[in-house]
Motif scaffolding. Structure first.
Motif, PDB file in Angstrom:
ATOM      1  N   THR A 138       6.515  -1.645  -1.652  1.00 43.12           N
ATOM      2  CA  THR A 138       5.178  -2.299  -2.635  1.00 43.12           C
ATOM      3  C   THR A 138       5.394  -1.524  -4.357  1.00 43.12           C
ATOM      4  N   SER A 139       4.976  -2.052  -4.969  1.00 44.36           N
ATOM      5  CA  SER A 139       4.986  -1.662  -6.230  1.00 44.36           C
ATOM      6  C   SER A 139       4.437  -0.714  -6.829  1.00 44.36           C
ATOM      7  N   ILE A 140       4.400   0.341  -7.973  1.00 44.50           N
ATOM      8  CA  ILE A 140       2.610   0.862  -8.471  1.00 44.50           C
ATOM      9  C   ILE A 140       2.786   0.000  -9.950  1.00 44.50           C
ATOM     10  N   PHE A 141       1.474   0.323 -10.838  1.00 46.60           N
ATOM     11  CA  PHE A 141       1.261  -0.800 -11.938  1.00 46.60           C
ATOM     12  C   PHE A 141       1.231   0.329 -12.544  1.00 46.60           C
ATOM     13  N   PRO A 142       1.209   0.641 -13.822  1.00 46.03           N
ATOM     14  CA  PRO A 142       1.209   1.368 -14.873  1.00 46.03           C
ATOM     15  C   PRO A 142      -0.761   0.706 -14.895  1.00 46.03           C
ATOM     16  N   ASP A 143      -1.654   2.225 -15.137  1.00 49.78           N
ATOM     17  CA  ASP A 143      -2.425   1.889 -15.227  1.00 49.78           C
ATOM     18  C   ASP A 143      -3.341   3.001 -16.395  1.00 49.78           C
ATOM     19  N   LYS A 144      -3.354   1.538 -18.095  1.00 45.00           N
ATOM     20  CA  LYS A 144      -3.545   2.140 -18.867  1.00 45.00           C
ATOM     21  C   LYS A 144      -4.648   3.293 -19.248  1.00 45.00           C
ATOM     22  N   GLY A 145      -5.570   2.637 -18.286  1.00 40.80           N
ATOM     23  CA  GLY A 145      -6.829   3.111 -18.611  1.00 40.80           C
ATOM     24  C   GLY A 145      -6.918   4.496 -18.060  1.00 40.80           C
ATOM     25  N   ARG A 146      -6.085   5.550 -16.936  1.00 41.35           N
ATOM     26  CA  ARG A 146      -6.132   6.441 -16.031  1.00 41.35           C
ATOM     27  C   ARG A 146      -4.443   6.931 -16.617  1.00 41.35           C
ATOM     28  N   GLY A 147      -4.031   6.376 -17.822  1.00 42.63           N
ATOM     29  CA  GLY A 147      -2.269   7.137 -18.016  1.00 42.63           C
ATOM     30  C   GLY A 147      -1.506   7.017 -17.084  1.00 42.63           C
ATOM     31  N   CYS A 148      -1.916   6.276 -15.893  1.00 43.54           N
ATOM     32  CA  CYS A 148      -0.767   6.550 -14.711  1.00 43.54           C
ATOM     33  C   CYS A 148      -0.374   5.773 -14.262  1.00 43.54           C
ATOM     34  N   TYR A 149       0.823   5.819 -12.115  1.00 38.36           N
ATOM     35  CA  TYR A 149       0.662   4.443 -12.342  1.00 38.36           C
ATOM     36  C   TYR A 149      -0.422   4.323 -11.256  1.00 38.36           C
ATOM     37  N   ALA A 150      -0.647   2.971 -10.645  1.00 40.75           N
ATOM     38  CA  ALA A 150      -1.653   2.889  -9.789  1.00 40.75           C
ATOM     39  C   ALA A 150      -0.735   2.681  -8.533  1.00 40.75           C
ATOM     40  N   LEU A 151      -0.912   2.670  -6.920  1.00 36.20           N
ATOM     41  CA  LEU A 151      -0.348   2.256  -5.998  1.00 36.20           C
ATOM     42  C   LEU A 151      -1.221   1.615  -4.812  1.00 36.20           C
ATOM     43  N   PRO A 152      -1.503   0.028  -4.611  1.00 35.45           N
ATOM     44  CA  PRO A 152      -2.117  -0.019  -3.964  1.00 35.45           C
ATOM     45  C   PRO A 152      -1.891  -0.115  -2.260  1.00 35.45           C
ATOM     46  N   ILE A 153      -2.544   1.047  -1.658  1.00 38.93           N
ATOM     47  CA  ILE A 153      -2.450   0.817  -0.190  1.00 38.93           C
ATOM     48  C   ILE A 153      -3.427  -0.647   0.414  1.00 38.93           C
ATOM     49  N   LYS A 154      -2.810  -0.558   1.022  1.00 39.68           N
ATOM     50  CA  LYS A 154      -3.187  -2.513   2.029  1.00 39.68           C
ATOM     51  C   LYS A 154      -3.765  -2.080   2.950  1.00 39.68           C
ATOM     52  N   ARG A 155      -4.287  -2.705   3.490  1.00 37.49           N
ATOM     53  CA  ARG A 155      -5.245  -3.053   4.017  1.00 37.49           C
ATOM     54  C   ARG A 155      -4.852  -2.410   5.610  1.00 37.49           C
ATOM     55  N   ALA A 156      -3.695  -2.646   6.208  1.00 37.43           N
ATOM     56  CA  ALA A 156      -2.412  -2.214   7.099  1.00 37.43           C
ATOM     57  C   ALA A 156      -3.102  -0.943   7.560  1.00 37.43           C
ATOM     58  N   VAL A 157      -2.723  -0.045   6.129  1.00 39.43           N
ATOM     59  CA  VAL A 157      -2.303   0.625   6.144  1.00 39.43           C
ATOM     60  C   VAL A 157      -3.893   2.131   5.917  1.00 39.43           C
ATOM     61  N   ARG A 158      -4.840   1.254   5.429  1.00 41.62           N
ATOM     62  CA  ARG A 158      -5.851   1.704   5.367  1.00 41.62           C
ATOM     63  C   ARG A 158      -6.110   2.198   6.685  1.00 41.62           C
ATOM     64  N   GLU A 159      -5.997   0.935   8.102  1.00 37.96           N
ATOM     65  CA  GLU A 159      -7.148   1.058   8.515  1.00 37.96           C
ATOM     66  C   GLU A 159      -6.103   1.771   9.698  1.00 37.96           C
ATOM     67  N   ALA A 160      -5.045   1.425   9.616  1.00 37.70           N
ATOM     68  CA  ALA A 160      -3.918   2.713  10.270  1.00 37.70           C
ATOM     69  C   ALA A 160      -3.665   3.762  10.553  1.00 37.70           C
ATOM     70  N   GLU A 161      -4.143   4.025   9.561  1.00 38.31           N
ATOM     71  CA  GLU A 161      -4.892   5.685   8.787  1.00 38.31           C
ATOM     72  C   GLU A 161      -6.049   6.440   8.746  1.00 38.31           C
ATOM     73  N   GLY A 162      -6.997   5.156   9.120  1.00 39.28           N
ATOM     74  CA  GLY A 162      -8.485   5.330   9.555  1.00 39.28           C
ATOM     75  C   GLY A 162      -9.140   6.127   7.216  1.00 39.28           C
ATOM     76  N   LEU A 163      -8.055   5.318   6.731  1.00 38.16           N
ATOM     77  CA  LEU A 163      -8.398   5.687   5.260  1.00 38.16           C
ATOM     78  C   LEU A 163      -9.271   4.997   5.031  1.00 38.16           C
ATOM     79  N   SER A 164     -10.876   5.051   3.398  1.00 37.37           N
ATOM     80  CA  SER A 164     -11.228   4.240   3.229  1.00 37.37           C
ATOM     81  C   SER A 164     -11.538   4.533   1.712  1.00 37.37           C
ATOM     82  N   ALA A 165     -12.156   3.924   0.956  1.00 35.69           N
ATOM     83  CA  ALA A 165     -12.785   4.234  -0.287  1.00 35.69           C
ATOM     84  C   ALA A 165     -13.364   6.073  -0.513  1.00 35.69           C
ATOM     85  N   GLY A 166     -12.683   6.354  -1.767  1.00 35.40           N
ATOM     86  CA  GLY A 166     -13.192   7.709  -1.575  1.00 35.40           C
ATOM     87  C   GLY A 166     -12.072   9.128  -0.526  1.00 35.40           C
TER      88      GLY A 166
END
Length: 98
Positions: A58-86
């Motif tokens: 995938t790609s990471i994107f600069p997040d100027k508000g947080r001063g870092c890069y942001a990594l998108p986590i695909k729905r398929a990965v969240r479901e496979a790994e049992g992850l959600s926001a928080g």
């Protein structure tokens, strides 16, 4: 780079539940130094990511508000790994553009 990060939903796209993990600021600064001018659209940097048994490109994107890069986590990965926001995930990021 390996780190633990909390999944969060992008406020501007809350209805679409775009979910991200912020890379640590120190790692983000190192990435900026390593990639120099090798960024793509929106300042993105191509990476290979591993969370649990899931790995993908995938790609990471600069997040100027947080001063870092942001990594998108695909729905398929969240479901496979049992992850959600928080939730906190152990993340490995390998640069493909360096």
């Amino acid at each position: 780079m390996e780190f633990d990060g909390e999944l969060w939903i992008w406020d501007a796209r809350r209805d679409d539940s775009w979910t991200f993990v912020s890379l640590p600021v120190e790692d983000s600064e190192e990435i900026q130094d390593l990639v120099g001018g090798l960024r793509h659209g929106f300042g993105s940097v191509r990476v290979r990511v591993t969370i649990g048994r899931s790995n993908w490109r995938t790609s990471i994107f600069p997040d100027k508000g947080r001063g870092c890069y942001a990594l998108p986590i695909k729905r398929a990965v969240r479901e496979a790994e049992g992850l959600s926001a928080g939730d906190v995930a152990s993340v490995t990021v390998e640069l493909l553009d360096a």
